[in-house]
Structure formats: C-alpha cells, structure tokens
Design an enzyme around this catalytic site. Structure first.
Site: not given
Ligand code: C6P
Length: 406
Positions: A201, A198, A123
């Site tokens: 998910q 990370d 991401h």
């Molecule tokens: N993915 C999705 O719809 P935040 O925005 O900081 O809470 O999370 C960021 C983030 C980091 N790593 C992964 C693997 C993610 O999936 C996400 C957030 C959401 O896929 C919003 S773009």
C-alpha cells in the site's frame, strides 16, 4: 473556477480510459484504488505493443524478437531497481506481494526456539505464510499491538534475542497508518533479526529508498501502482538473496544441470523459475515511467490532500465511525462504518450511484477483531480522483443514511 492543479488532474484523467465509463448509468467514480489501481493508456499500449510487435520468450532465443523481449524484460528490472534505489540483481519478479512473502516464508530458516514478529495490522498475506512457517518449524508467531488511535505501540514490542524475522506493513490497508519503518527496522537489526517490509500500500503513494530504510527484503504488487495484475516484486539485499536456496526450481533458474544435481543461475534468475510474466514486467516498467513523469512527490501530495479533504468532509456526518489515525499519520485510504448500516449495504447503494468502494474484512480479520467489527467500508483515492468526486461520494453517503433512517 478551476485552479492549475485541477486542470492538471483533468489532463491526467484523459490517460485513463476506464474513467470515462458509465456504471449503472452513472459516471464511474472509482475510489477502490487500494484494491487495485486503474491503468493509463501508456501501460495498456505497452502490453499491446509486446504482443503485436515482439512477443517472444526471454533468456532463451537467439532470434531478433527474443533479443528484444529479453532487452525490455531486463530493462524492467532496471526501472524497478532505480524506483526503489536497489540494484538490478536485487529485483525478483513474482506474481504479487503475496507470492513475494510466500517465497520468503519458504526460503528463510527458523527453528523451534525462534520467534517471528509481525503486527496486529497485517494483511492476511503477511500473516498466513508466517503462521504456516511456524507450524512447519515450531517457531512462535508474535504480534506488535496497536494503540487506540490505530498506530503501532512499540513500547509493547515482543522483539527479543530469539526473534529471527520481523515482517511489518508500511501502510495499513485498513487504517491507512504510515508506520515508522526505519525505527522498527533498527529494532529488528539491534537483535540481529531480518526485517521484511510489506510495501503493497505504500509503493503506489510515496518514494521508497530501500537503502535509506535499510530493509532486508521488501514486497509489493504492480497492480496497485498502475501496472497489470500478475506482476509483483520481491526486493532483497544481494548478500541475503545469494545465501537463500531457490523457492521454485526448473527452467530459467539454473546455470548447469546434470542427471543428479544442478547449479543455480546468477541473481535475479535464480528466483525466477519458468517463463516469467514478460508483458507484465514490461508494463510495470511503463507504469513506473508514467509515475515518474507525474512525479511521486506530486502523486503523494495530491492523494494526501484528497485523504485530508475526505476526512474533513466525513467529519460532517453524524453516526460515523472512522478507523485509524488523523490525517497527519495516514495516507491513501479511510475505513469507516455508518452506525447501524452493514458495510455491504453501503457499498451496494453507492455502486448504484456509480461509486466503487470496498467493503468487508479487507483481508485483515485479526485486525477486525481488535477493532471489534466484522467489516468496514473503505474509500481509497489516487492521484486521478478529484474533490468533486469526494463531494459526490459524501453526499451519497448522507443519502444512504437517510434511506436507512426512514
Ligand atoms: N490488499 C486490498 O484491497 P496482492 O493481493 O498479493 O497483490 O496484495 C496482498 C496485500 C498485501 N499487503 C497489503 C498491505 C495489502 O493491502 C495487500 C492487498 C488489497 O486491501 C486486496 S485484499
């Protein structure tokens, strides 16, 4: 006839007020849980209770309300620590996964001869902070590639003796691939590199034991696991957190301040400058209580079952491309494209049926390039979704195809 399991899900659904809502005149079918999950009454009530019964700042007040807020805020650290098998001082509250990863990118030290290894399925939140760190220091950013199935090709890993940081997603937000973290973490440690996970998910879908995985740091967001937005977690091994400089400085994170110097507070306060998101942290604690009441194993079983079922139903469609591995190596979500139909059109037509999915580059533009597409559609069920909802989603997709072939 309803099975016992169906009955249980129908009971669970009663805790989520939004699931009773109508959207565009239709019953809401919320299949965008990877973007953010819905919230049960228990979480919503915990926020209301904080603001209506003991709203106060933490770590400062001598009065009763302040004591109670501090107690509950500290308790939230403890609940999160237990949730991932860490100790309380290793849990730093941030705003989200993105902030947790940025904190690391501003506090870990690398030099011009070093490299940082991530993967092609990250991401943007696990790409951009490292790109910026490389720009500031001259370090190189390297990528573990993916194979045709959408799994990491570890035979082509660029981890070497100059690697200082390896930062990898647990479950891809596009491919749903569950990565072999223990193995990659060991590959990093064998070269004396730090390993960052990370878990944005994965934390909502499976038990994570940071000690068993042996990760050095881990980031996740509360809002994807039933808690409100604006509260996230950074886990770090105590000895590493002690060795880092603070990220943000100011009130709440010091033990002493004179005109020209300051001393840092103990963990985790050293990394929690300023008034924190108190209600968010308490609500995250309530979300964890809720998850534990259902049972993470049960949540994992229900979601995995729904993902497998959806994969089978989608296979009935012609002219569909599904990205990522088979059901056995994936969890949580499925990204796909209907041939000749833009993902935004698919999402817009489904929205008219009350079905919420996500469409776009999913904040993973480098991965889109590897897949050879600009955008995808993504369905991401959670434990409160049902097979009936999946059936309606799939039959609506068939209608979308009919509209576009007329
Ligand atoms: N993915 C999705 O719809 P935040 O925005 O900081 O809470 O999370 C960021 C983030 C980091 N790593 C992964 C693997 C993610 O999936 C996400 C957030 C959401 O896929 C919003 S773009």
């Amino acid at each position: 006839m309803k099975s016992l399991k169906d009955f249980k899900v129908s009971e669970i659904r009663k805790d989520f007020p939004i699931l009773k809502e109508k959207v565009n005149g239709k019953n809401l079918i919320y299949l965008d849980n990877s973007a953010t999950s819905q919230k049960p009454n228990q979480v919503i009530d915990s926020i209301k209770e904080y603001y209506s019964k003991y709203n106060s700042n933490v770590h400062r007040a001598i009065h009763k309300l302040g004591e109670e807020a501090t107690l509950k805020y500290e308790e939230a650290h403890e609940k999160v620590a237990k949730f991932i098998n860490a100790s309380k001082e290793e849990i730093i509250f941030t705003r989200n996964t993105t902030e947790s990863l940025n904190l690391l990118s501003y506090t870990l030290k690398v030099g011009a001869k070093d490299n940082i290894v991530i993967t092609e399925m990250e991401h943007h939140s696990n790409i951009v902070p490292w790109q910026q760190l490389c720009k500031r220091t001259g370090a190189k950013l390297r990528f573990i590639p993916i194979d045709k199935e959408g799994k990491l090709d570890l035979t082509k890993s660029p981890i070497d003796n100059n690697t200082k940081i390896v930062s990898v997603v647990h479950v891809s937000n596009v491919l749903g691939t569950v990565n072999p973290i223990k193995k990659i973490c060991k590959m990093a440690h064998d070269r004396k590199a730090l390993f960052i996970l990370d878990a944005a998910q994965s934390a909502p879908h499976q038990k994570i034991d940071v000690k068993d995985l042996d990760v050095d740091f881990m980031a996740f967001s509360g809002h994807k696991l039933l808690a409100p937005t604006g509260i996230g977690v950074l886990y770090g091994k105590k000895k590493l957190l002690l060795s880092l400089d603070p990220f943000l400085t100011g009130g709440g994170m010091i033990s002493d301040v004179s005109k020209n110097d300051s001393k840092w507070a103990d963990l985790p306060n050293k990394f929690e400058a300023g008034t924190p998101n108190i209600s968010g942290a308490i609500a995250l604690g309530a979300a964890i209580d809720y998850i534990e009441m259902i049972g993470m194993d049960e949540i994992q079983r229900i979601t995995k079952d729904l993902v497998t079922y959806t994969m089978e139903k989608l296979a009935e469609l012609d002219n569909i491309s599904i990205y990522g591995p088979g059901s056995e190596d994936r969890t949580a979500l499925i990204s796909f494209n209907l041939v000749g139909i833009h993902p935004h059109d698919v999402a817009e037509i489904l929205d008219k049926e009350g079905i919420a999915i996500r469409a776009g580059h999913l904040c993973a533009k480098p991965l889109m390039k590897v897949l050879g597409v600009n955008a995808v559609c993504r369905i991401s069920p959670y434990f409160y979704n049902t097979k009936e909802e999946v059936n309606y989603f799939v039959s609506s997709l068939k209608k979308v195809q009919e509209v576009f072939t007329q």
